[in-house]
Each structure stands twice: as C-alpha cells, then as structure tokens.
Write a protein that holds these residues in place. Structure first.
Motif, PDB file in Angstrom:
ATOM      1  N   SER A  87       0.771  -1.189   0.085  1.00 45.96           N
ATOM      2  CA  SER A  87       0.221  -0.023   0.110  1.00 45.96           C
ATOM      3  C   SER A  87       0.775   1.312   0.144  1.00 45.96           C
ATOM      4  N   LEU A  88       2.019   1.119   0.404  1.00 41.86           N
ATOM      5  CA  LEU A  88       2.919   2.331   0.444  1.00 41.86           C
ATOM      6  C   LEU A  88       3.374   2.778  -1.089  1.00 41.86           C
ATOM      7  N   LEU A  89       3.662   1.652  -1.742  1.00 43.16           N
ATOM      8  CA  LEU A  89       3.945   1.978  -3.132  1.00 43.16           C
ATOM      9  C   LEU A  89       2.641   2.637  -3.730  1.00 43.16           C
ATOM     10  N   ALA A  90       1.462   2.317  -3.340  1.00 41.32           N
ATOM     11  CA  ALA A  90       0.379   3.072  -4.097  1.00 41.32           C
ATOM     12  C   ALA A  90       0.157   4.712  -3.501  1.00 41.32           C
ATOM     13  N   ILE A  91       0.633   4.633  -2.308  1.00 43.74           N
ATOM     14  CA  ILE A  91       0.731   5.967  -1.887  1.00 43.74           C
ATOM     15  C   ILE A  91       1.822   7.079  -2.950  1.00 43.74           C
ATOM     16  N   VAL A  92       2.784   6.395  -3.089  1.00 45.35           N
ATOM     17  CA  VAL A  92       3.950   7.046  -3.903  1.00 45.35           C
ATOM     18  C   VAL A  92       3.252   7.336  -5.524  1.00 45.35           C
ATOM     19  N   TYR A  93       2.593   6.286  -6.024  1.00 42.17           N
ATOM     20  CA  TYR A  93       2.362   6.844  -7.314  1.00 42.17           C
ATOM     21  C   TYR A  93       0.920   7.895  -7.536  1.00 42.17           C
ATOM     22  N   VAL A  94       0.087   7.628  -6.301  1.00 40.21           N
ATOM     23  CA  VAL A  94      -1.119   8.438  -6.185  1.00 40.21           C
ATOM     24  C   VAL A  94      -0.427   9.893  -5.940  1.00 40.21           C
ATOM     25  N   TRP A  95       0.400   9.973  -5.132  1.00 40.79           N
ATOM     26  CA  TRP A  95       0.909  11.213  -4.475  1.00 40.79           C
ATOM     27  C   TRP A  95       1.671  12.041  -5.841  1.00 40.79           C
ATOM     28  N   ARG A  96       2.078  11.341  -6.842  1.00 42.50           N
ATOM     29  CA  ARG A  96       2.839  12.102  -7.836  1.00 42.50           C
ATOM     30  C   ARG A  96       1.781  13.033  -8.606  1.00 42.50           C
ATOM     31  N   VAL A  97       0.658  12.481  -8.918  1.00 42.47           N
ATOM     32  CA  VAL A  97      -0.457  13.137  -9.628  1.00 42.47           C
ATOM     33  C   VAL A  97      -0.961  14.175  -8.734  1.00 42.47           C
ATOM     34  N   VAL A  98      -1.211  13.951  -7.458  1.00 37.87           N
ATOM     35  CA  VAL A  98      -1.732  14.975  -6.554  1.00 37.87           C
ATOM     36  C   VAL A  98      -0.656  16.277  -6.351  1.00 37.87           C
ATOM     37  N   GLU A  99       0.712  15.914  -6.511  1.00 35.18           N
ATOM     38  CA  GLU A  99       1.474  16.902  -6.303  1.00 35.18           C
ATOM     39  C   GLU A  99       1.592  17.748  -7.697  1.00 35.18           C
ATOM     40  N   ALA A 100       1.427  17.122  -8.661  1.00 38.11           N
ATOM     41  CA  ALA A 100       1.395  17.798 -10.011  1.00 38.11           C
ATOM     42  C   ALA A 100       0.226  18.913 -10.068  1.00 38.11           C
ATOM     43  N   ALA A 101      -0.894  18.186  -9.362  1.00 37.61           N
ATOM     44  CA  ALA A 101      -2.096  19.022  -9.839  1.00 37.61           C
ATOM     45  C   ALA A 101      -2.280  20.180  -8.837  1.00 37.61           C
ATOM     46  N   TYR A 102      -1.529  20.178  -7.592  1.00 38.61           N
ATOM     47  CA  TYR A 102      -2.134  20.901  -6.451  1.00 38.61           C
ATOM     48  C   TYR A 102      -0.673  21.767  -6.222  1.00 38.61           C
ATOM     49  N   LEU A 103       0.490  21.268  -6.367  1.00 37.30           N
ATOM     50  CA  LEU A 103       1.821  21.976  -5.689  1.00 37.30           C
ATOM     51  C   LEU A 103       2.439  22.407  -6.804  1.00 37.30           C
ATOM     52  N   LYS A 104       2.262  22.456  -8.145  1.00 34.92           N
ATOM     53  CA  LYS A 104       3.157  22.982  -9.103  1.00 34.92           C
ATOM     54  C   LYS A 104       2.358  23.965  -9.926  1.00 34.92           C
ATOM     55  N   PRO A 105       3.097  24.874 -10.370  1.00 37.21           N
ATOM     56  CA  PRO A 105       2.161  25.842 -11.188  1.00 37.21           C
ATOM     57  C   PRO A 105       1.524  25.421 -12.379  1.00 37.21           C
ATOM     58  N   ALA A 106       0.590  25.905 -12.997  1.00 38.74           N
ATOM     59  CA  ALA A 106       0.083  25.627 -14.283  1.00 38.74           C
ATOM     60  C   ALA A 106       0.899  26.199 -15.423  1.00 38.74           C
ATOM     61  N   PRO A 107       1.216  25.415 -16.514  1.00 37.59           N
ATOM     62  CA  PRO A 107       1.691  26.049 -17.594  1.00 37.59           C
ATOM     63  C   PRO A 107       1.086  27.478 -18.181  1.00 37.59           C
ATOM     64  N   GLU A 108       2.143  28.292 -18.646  1.00 36.60           N
ATOM     65  CA  GLU A 108       1.500  29.607 -19.058  1.00 36.60           C
ATOM     66  C   GLU A 108       0.808  29.183 -20.477  1.00 36.60           C
ATOM     67  N   GLY A 109      -0.350  30.036 -20.549  1.00 34.29           N
ATOM     68  CA  GLY A 109      -0.954  30.248 -21.915  1.00 34.29           C
ATOM     69  C   GLY A 109      -1.873  29.177 -21.797  1.00 34.29           C
ATOM     70  N   VAL A 110      -2.216  28.191 -21.081  1.00 29.55           N
ATOM     71  CA  VAL A 110      -3.024  26.923 -20.976  1.00 29.55           C
ATOM     72  C   VAL A 110      -4.218  27.243 -20.644  1.00 29.55           C
ATOM     73  N   THR A 111      -5.570  27.154 -20.969  1.00 29.42           N
ATOM     74  CA  THR A 111      -6.607  27.252 -20.744  1.00 29.42           C
ATOM     75  C   THR A 111      -7.527  25.948 -20.318  1.00 29.42           C
ATOM     76  N   ARG A 112      -8.101  25.515 -19.268  1.00 33.32           N
ATOM     77  CA  ARG A 112      -8.498  24.381 -18.689  1.00 33.32           C
ATOM     78  C   ARG A 112      -9.919  24.443 -18.022  1.00 33.32           C
ATOM     79  N   ARG A 113     -10.654  23.802 -18.598  1.00 26.48           N
ATOM     80  CA  ARG A 113     -12.244  24.192 -18.081  1.00 26.48           C
ATOM     81  C   ARG A 113     -12.628  22.897 -17.194  1.00 26.48           C
ATOM     82  N   GLU A 114     -13.461  23.076 -16.394  1.00 25.28           N
ATOM     83  CA  GLU A 114     -14.032  21.896 -15.474  1.00 25.28           C
ATOM     84  C   GLU A 114     -14.790  21.069 -16.615  1.00 25.28           C
TER      85      GLU A 114
END
Length: 502
Positions: free
Chosen positions: A428-455
């Motif tokens: 289960s600890l390995l699952a934490i690692v690969y799920v966290w990679r997505v969470v980190e990219a989605a919330y903790l990294k800045p969005a690319p400039e000039g990219v528009t994304r809607r819900e």
C-alpha cells in the motif's frame, strides 16, 4: 405478462443486449445509438438487481434454455456469487454509457459511433453471459464474444492515437492464446466426464478421481484464464490496451473484464474442481501465492515511474489483480471473501479513476502527468474525485480499498502468515507514491502559461462522482457487500470438498 417476464429474467439478462447490439448499428449518426444503448444497459442493471435480490438469501435459480433439462441442455444457474458479478458488470455499463456521450464524441468520428455502441453492447453481452451460464463450453463462447468486441473497442482508439491498433493486435494474439488454452482444458475434462454442465462436471470428476488428463485439463484452464485476467506475468496485453483505448472503454473494461475472469477462475476452482484435490491446492499455494505477491510489488513499482496517467492506472490494476488472486490462494473463507468483495471495491475505484483520466484528456488534451501541473485549480471537482479514488486505491480507512485489505490481512493472520500480512500493508505504501505524484502535479506545481483548462462537463463528472460516492459509502457501511461476499464464499466452500486448512 409480468410473471412471464420474471420467469425469463435469466435469459433476458443476456438476450436483451445481444438483440439490441445490431439495432444500434442501424440507428445512424447522432445520439440515437447512444441513448438506445444506455437504455438497454439500465434495463440489464435492473434485471441483475432483481436476480441479486432473489439469490441474496441463499436461493439458487436454475433456468433451462429451450426447455432442455441439464445436463443435456444449457443451464443458466444463478447464485449469490454470479448475481453479485452480474450486478457489477451491468451497473458499470449503466454508469459508463452516460459518461461516454461526451467522451466518445471527442475521441471517435460521428459516423463510427453507432458501431462503437454495437461493440459495447456485444462486450456487455459476453461478460454477462460468462457470469450467468452454468455450461463450461458456453463460458468459452461468451468469453470470445466479449473478447472479440473488446479488441474492436480498443482499436477504436486509433482515431486519437494509432498505437491503439498495435495494442488491440497484441491483445488479440494473447487473448487468442488464452482462449485456446481454455478450450483445450475444457476438452480434456469433457473427454473424462462426457458432460459440460459445471454442476454435473463436479459430480463426475469426483466419481472419476485424479488422473494425468484431469491435471492437464486443470493446468490448461488455469493458464487460459490467467491470460484473460492479466495474471502476472501473463499481463503484457493490458497496459497498452488500457492506455490507448478510448477512455470510456478503459473505464468499463478495467472495472468488469478482469473481474469476470477472476469469477471464472473461482467457479472452475471451487465448483468444477471442487473436491479434495491435492494437485489444485498445491498449485494455488506454490504458484498462485508467490505470483500474486510479486504482482503486488512489481506492478506498483512500474506504476511509480509512468508519466501517462492511464498507463499508471493500468499497472496499478495488475497489482490489484494480485490482491484478488492472493485472497484465492489463502484457501480460507476469509481469503475468498476478500477476493469477492474486492471485485466490487476495485471496480468502483478504478472505474472512477479512469473516468477522471478521461475528464483530464477532454479538457487538457493529454493524460501526461507532467502536463497536468496546476490542474487542481482549473478542474477542482475532477481533481478532487481523483484524490478520493486514490485514497481508496491506497486503502485508507473509510474507503472500500480499506475493507478489501482489512480482510486480506485478517486472512493472512488467521493462517499465521504474518510476513504476508506485512507485505500486503507494505504494498500500500507503493500506491501512496504513485497517487501522490498526480496530487503533487495537480496542486503543488504551477500551471503552464497560456493554457486554458475548463472543468469537465456534468455528464462526465456525475458518473465519476457516483463511483467515488460508492467507494466511500461502502467503505463506511460495508454490510451489503461483505455479507454478499461471505455468502458467495459459503457457496464456493459448500460445493467444494477441498482440504481447506491443515
């Protein structure tokens, strides 16, 4: 008339989507084919709920096709185990098809969409048929119906990425090898017993006793089903098929096809070969147990290093199949219960996560994790659904993933196998690692400039959140699923005379 319909519900469960499939192809462009397929899926779901309610108390429904009594005729035999599987398959179809309207419109040309829904209903027909039939050769026939239609569904992703064609071809080759092994195994046990009815097979195998032919039949069936369910290391078709297929296809197949294959393995192991069969018990303990443990870690490790979200989830599915096989290999009531309840738990969790991946693809145009930077701020509801599904995948409390791992750990401790219990928790600890990679990219990294994304649109968000809601609801109140799994395990053990525990 209502009484006549109720008496023929087992046949309607399969006949309804089978007859509806060619009608979809004739409805032409527009939303007619989608609306018709969705209606059929909801009717199939209603039938499966009715069958589940009828068998939940322990009753067994026997339906004679064409009025020919078994074992000469083909019998549809429904108990709580396959009623549970029928409900998973039809329920996922009923949720995926509303989701598919926008998703498929963005990935497949309008003139090809009626044929897409035709193949989808044929796939649904095959999976439902595998789960409901009591005839061993009929299992092979329905497996091939579902497999052939799935090859076409995977290949339909070529409008977005041409690599879907090679993925479908690889799936075709490995699926054909698996089907060949399976039908050879059935032929061997038919040669011994002279029957194909699974209940009758169990009786005649006991009368016949052990033999080399029986052992070879068992091995061929085991390998054939292993290929179909992507058992490590026979899983090579799965990552590319899940990655390059249209997202609606991936969500449906990931939630249903491997679960039905696990059901087939359970049914043959404990209904057909369900007697004091030392060869089978040794195979499960010495082959299946280590293979399941390796899958849990090897597939999770590979998932950590994937940049494509769908491919990451595909390798995660291989690890989750390892959990299901591990419960089977324990050869205890609790282990079987863990396997059966995880069929449902993984279906709702992985179905939700692949739906979220499709939402990202529709809005951001990519499933690359590195390209999803900052998407949590642009698509808050979609990303929150991924976080909730990821928590279930890890196995955190108050999610269905926790319920599955709780029973797996309990089964290991009942046998005194505490190292295996520790391995379950460590994976289960390995699952934490690969799920966290997505969470980190989605919330903790800045969005690319000039990219528009809607819900994502509501037609895609609502089915995803329904599955997320189910993963939380049945994580908090798991009485229905665990009771059904326990009774299904009782059915398998009751029809088996294996030496369960030394």
């Amino acid at each position: 008339m209502p009484g006549l319909i109720e008496a023929n519900l087992p046949a309607l469960q399969v006949v309804l989507p089978l007859v509806a499939a060619p009608i979809c192809a004739m409805l032409g462009k527009g939303s007619r084919a989608w609306a018709f397929a969705t209606l059929v899926a909801f009717l199939a779901f209603a039938i499966s709920i009715s069958l589940f309610i009828a068998t939940y108390g322990g009753q067994v429904i026997s339906y004679e096709m064409g009025g020919w009594a078994p074992p000469l005729g083909i019998e549809y035999r429904i108990d709580v185990l396959n009623a549970f599987v029928l409900m998973i398959v039809s329920g996922m179809a009923a949720l995926v098809l509303p989701y598919a309207h926008r998703s498929v419109a963005a990935e497949i040309p309008a003139e090809r969409q009626p044929f897409f829904y035709t193949a989808f209903l044929l796939c649904l027909t095959g999976l439902l048929g595998v789960a409901i039939t009591g005839d061993a050769f009929n299992v092979f026939v329905f497996l091939e119906i579902s497999s052939l239609s799935t090859y076409a569904l995977v290949a339909s992703g070529s409008w977005r990425n041409k690599r879907a064609l090679t993925a479908a071809y690889n799936y075709l080759i490995m699926g054909t090898v698996g089907a060949t092994f399976f039908v050879i195994g059935i032929g061997m046990i038919y040669m011994i017993t002279g029957t194909l009815n699974m209940a009758d097979l169990a009786t005649r195998i006991i009368e016949h006793g052990d033999s080399r032919t029986l052992r070879m039949g068992f091995v061929f069936i085991f390998i054939g089903v292993g290929l179909k369910l992507a058992m490590f290391p026979l899983h090579l078709w799965l990552p590319n098929a899940y990655t390059f297929a249209p997202t609606a296809v991936t969500a449906f197949v990931a939630a249903t096809a491997t679960k039905v294959a696990v059901y087939v393995l359970l049914r043959f192991m404990f209904t057909v070969f369900g007697f004091d069969y030392e060869f089978q018990a040794e195979t499960l303990k010495n082959v299946l147990l280590p293979v399941a443990l390796v899958a849990m870690f090897a597939a999770s490790l590979v998932a950590i290093f994937q940049d494509d979200l769908k491919r990451m989830l595909a390798y995660s599915s291989i690890a989750q199949i390892g959990y299901m096989l591990l419960g089977l290999a324990f050869l205890t009531h609790t282990g079987l219960m863990a396997t059966i309840v995880h069929l449902f738990n993984h279906a709702v969790t992985k179905g939700a996560l692949f739906m979220v991946a499709g939402c990202f693809i529709l809005s951001a145009g990519t499933s690359s994790i590195s390209s999803l930077r900052g998407i949590g701020r642009d698509m808050p509801w979609t990303t929150a659904a991924f976080v909730a599904g990821g928590m279930s995948l890890i196995g955190l409390p108050l999610t269905v993933g926790f319920i599955s791992k709780w029973y797996l750990v309990q089964a290991a401790l009942e046998l005194g196998w505490w190292p295996v219990a520790l391995l379950i928790m460590a994976s289960s600890l390995l699952a934490i690692v690969y799920v966290w990679r997505v969470v980190e990219a989605a919330y903790l990294k800045p969005a690319p400039e000039g990219v528009t994304r809607r819900e994502a649109p509501l037609s895609m968000l609502i089915p995803a959140w329904i599955l997320v809601g189910l993963s939380i609801w049945f994580g908090v109140s798991a009485t229905l699923t665990t009771t059904a799994a326990s009774r299904a395990a009782d059915v398998l053990i009751g029809s088996s005379q294996m030496l369960w525990e030394e």
